[in-house]
Write an enzyme that holds these catalytic residues in place. Sequence first.
Site, mmCIF file in Angstrom:
data_model
loop_
_atom_site.group_PDB
_atom_site.id
_atom_site.type_symbol
_atom_site.label_atom_id
_atom_site.label_comp_id
_atom_site.label_asym_id
_atom_site.label_seq_id
_atom_site.Cartn_x
_atom_site.Cartn_y
_atom_site.Cartn_z
ATOM 1 N N GLU A 773 0.626 -1.170 -0.155
ATOM 2 C CA GLU A 773 0.184 -0.046 0.091
ATOM 3 C C GLU A 773 0.991 0.958 0.292
ATOM 4 O OE1 GLU A 773 -1.800 3.189 2.180
ATOM 5 O OE2 GLU A 773 -2.687 1.227 3.250
ATOM 6 N N CYS A 807 -1.545 8.960 3.824
ATOM 7 C CA CYS A 807 -1.160 8.311 2.255
ATOM 8 C C CYS A 807 -2.354 9.057 1.457
ATOM 9 C CB CYS A 807 -0.782 7.021 2.322
ATOM 10 S SG CYS A 807 -1.715 6.469 3.278
#
Length: 1016
Positions: A773, A807
């Site tokens: 990720e 993120c």
Amino acid sequence: MSADVTSSPRETMARLHRASEPDVLKGLLARAASTPDSRDRILGHASGLLADLRAAQGKGWVNRFLQEYRLNSSEGVALLSLAEAFLRVPDPETADLLIADKLGDADWRAHTGQSSSALVNTATWGLVIGRALVGEGEKQSALRRLIARAGEPFVRQAVGAAMKMMGEIFVMGRTIDEAMARMAKPEHKGFTASFDMLGEAARTEGDAKRYFDAYVRAIDAVGGNAAAGHSISVKLSALHPRYEVARWDACVAELIEMLEALAVQAAGKGIALTVDAEESERLEMSLDIIGAVAALPALRGWDGFGMAVQAYGKRARPVIAWANDLGRVMNVRLVKGAYWDSEIKRTQVEGLSDYPLFTRKAATDVSYLACARDMLEATNIRPAFASHNALTVATIIDWAGPRNQNGARDFEFQRLHGMGDGLYERLVREHGYHCRIYAPVGGHRDLLAYLVRRLLENGANSSFVHQLADERLSEAEILADPVEKIAAVGGARHPSIPLPVDLFGAGRRNSTGIDLADRAVLAEVAAKVAKPQPFVSSEVETPRDRLATPPSTSLGTNGLDAVDAGKAVGRAHAAFFAWAARSVEDRAACLDRLADSLEAHRDELMAICVQEAFKTIPDALGEVREAVDFCRYYAQQARDGLHPIDLPGPTGECNTLRFEGRGVWATIAPWNFPLAIFLGQTVAALVTGNTVVAKPAPQTPRIAAFAVQLAHDAGVPKDALIMVPGGPEVGAALTADPRTVGVAFTGSTATAKKIARALLEDDNRPIVPLIAETGGINAMIVDSTALPEQVVQDVVTSAFRSAGQRCSALRLLLLQEEIADSVIEMLSGAMDLLILGNPADPRTDVGPVIDRAAYNRLMAYRAEQEPHIIKTLDAPTTGLFVPPTLIRLKSPDDLTQEWFGPILHVATWPAGKLAETISRVNAKGYGLTMGLHSRIARAGELAEERAKVGNLYVNRSMIGAVVGSQPFGGEGLSGTGPKAGGPHYLHRFCVERHTSTDTTSAGGNATLLSLDEGGI
């Protein structure tokens, strides 16, 4: 007056705030009940009022319009949705799209010519014309061919006329002078008004000043004819852009000063001023403000000061007792409540112990009656009962009794403009009761929050207004006693509204939150997170190089080398078979115990998050809660989805699919979620039967070490979970080790690619699964139908919370050209209100970035972009603070990489080019998050169809994914999937093994032979 004589009103409020609903209602039922004799009188009077209400439904164009387009019909909803956005859309292209979206599916023809009002029928024809032009089913109609000659401007004018009518229904006037003139018309004879300057919470200092000036002008205007008896209502949130508990000291003092100025002005003019009630978390603040102003010597002798109380709140009765104890006459407006849905959602999202309000409409009615009785008996309260409920009105009239010795009534009723017509006319004009109309004033384009609030109060299926319009309900059902309803269910909470802890059902407890909107609780938490924790420096301002040589600890946070990493893999490899042999239930139980332990040590974990990772208090709390949710969710998923599955096949054959662990997994976690992601990856690997070597980020080893220690205490063997702190060389050693059978990584795209290449270098090594990720160039697209205030709030949250170090954070804001300047202006004003500082301070919005390297990289980029910076803030001179910054781009294509910090880029896009704009974002290759703000439903559908992102957020912020509800993860350059916190995550950690057995090989098919179907 109050049933609780042992505590002060403020102490009682604290006790009742989140008390259980049955416990609170026990103290209200007797107070709200009427005697049998009075009940008969009340029903008789209520029946007459009900007849008046129903008769009024056919009189007046406002009532007829509302009757024609009831709020629970598809046409009513479409009208409200269109009215909310249409008048603020500046460009014809988007206006046409909005009209098509809202009018295209509704059946407007069914309403043509049905009303006795020519005005209503005219508006309806405008809607029919709009539907004809935009509806797909009308493409070949004669009407469409006829009116198409007039073109799209014609339909916009027709719809605009209908929207103006909608505005007039709910708004008394666009200006205070217009509103006062309208109140002087014959239909309002005998009524007075409380004028509310329409608008919601201020987002900037400029907003607050405009609202304050509007109140000043309104007081001057209304005071010019004080004999008319009109008054002013004030919202404190309109006067201060940071009216929140974390800013208590500053905003309470400033609001006292502003409210004092308005109150003194109103007193000088001889008119009344009432402070409106708002969200429950602001109640205590508002009482401090109101109490301070009520005590001012300058206001002695003025009986015009007042406040509103919301009966749906569990603290309503002690609030009334508090108002009665102020030592002066207070006007108190009792309302049902206006923020019900947002209060319910906030409580659930924040994982609080119970709701601050009642979950049943009948319970709110019981509370209202109990409060009404208190107000009628109070010595220092001049009551105002705001209601459209015939039973409530009849009850209050009966309880109040005859006129006082002066022949006057000691209370007044109130109703909303546009609601309750017919209920009070005879009471006012024939029986001498006083009724005040709550009258919003402002431009029709500002309808959003007001309309939403009116719907919440009056549009719900259980509301009196809705029931009145439902011809299927009998008079007895409409006038049913709420006390009897609540007594019949024992005061129980509504079955469809679980407590926050039970939000996810019986299989998983929700993580427990902290009410940071409680001032005392927040102060306690702030003291705890500021307390130095073992092995963590409290010097937030110092550069991160202090971690280069961390002290030796029993938690083992010293950096290791490649040799140490290899030894750890060896230990985990040796422990694999014993751990994998334990049952799924056994492993899941370890995760549940770990979750409980995390909550038990929440204070220490939050403190380490604040001191080591520089997280603000809300972010630290969210970090711990997410870690808890990961543990419980993956435990539940393992129990539900990792048991062997019997598959179908021919008779005499048994087919079974099993899920088993692979071996040793390396989990490599980032510093920005040093507990939640570190544990999320790790416990997913563990519960699926793998052993784990877990590497935290070198910046945040201490929080990881604490978590590992808690995992061991929860029953995970020490060799099944081994932490290896260190830098890139340790991570490289873990991924290169051939005994590592899987890697779960969260971090940069560049590092993820390095890991992927390393896993393929050894031709003799099995293909190793990688779950990665990574980040993204996350964009939010905003069209001209969006509400700017909501957009700005969500942009500030998405771009600058956590210092932009998520993120999922917003990197690229794409505004439709026509609204770009105004949104940027409002955004700049909102940025001015951000506080940069020590993350342990509750007032801090933006803390420092994680280390010197990140600081230098971001500041160097800002220096390069200096000519294009359109907004930035001053940052503290000491510490690693990167100021929130807004950079203007000529084109969305100019941003080609992610900048991991509080830096937001803004560009524009042309109206009607949403699909092309989404494609330009897709072309960047990243695919993590995307936001869309639009009131056009088709725009959301288009984004779903076109956006190549893992998480799409519509009309909300882009951060804060909830485990099990919003599985998180991207695609393309933003990750491999499967999504963390989602239903498919665990299986990636497993091998799937299938066994097929011929059960007839031992002689005969026992299954068939056992069937009682006869034989030879």
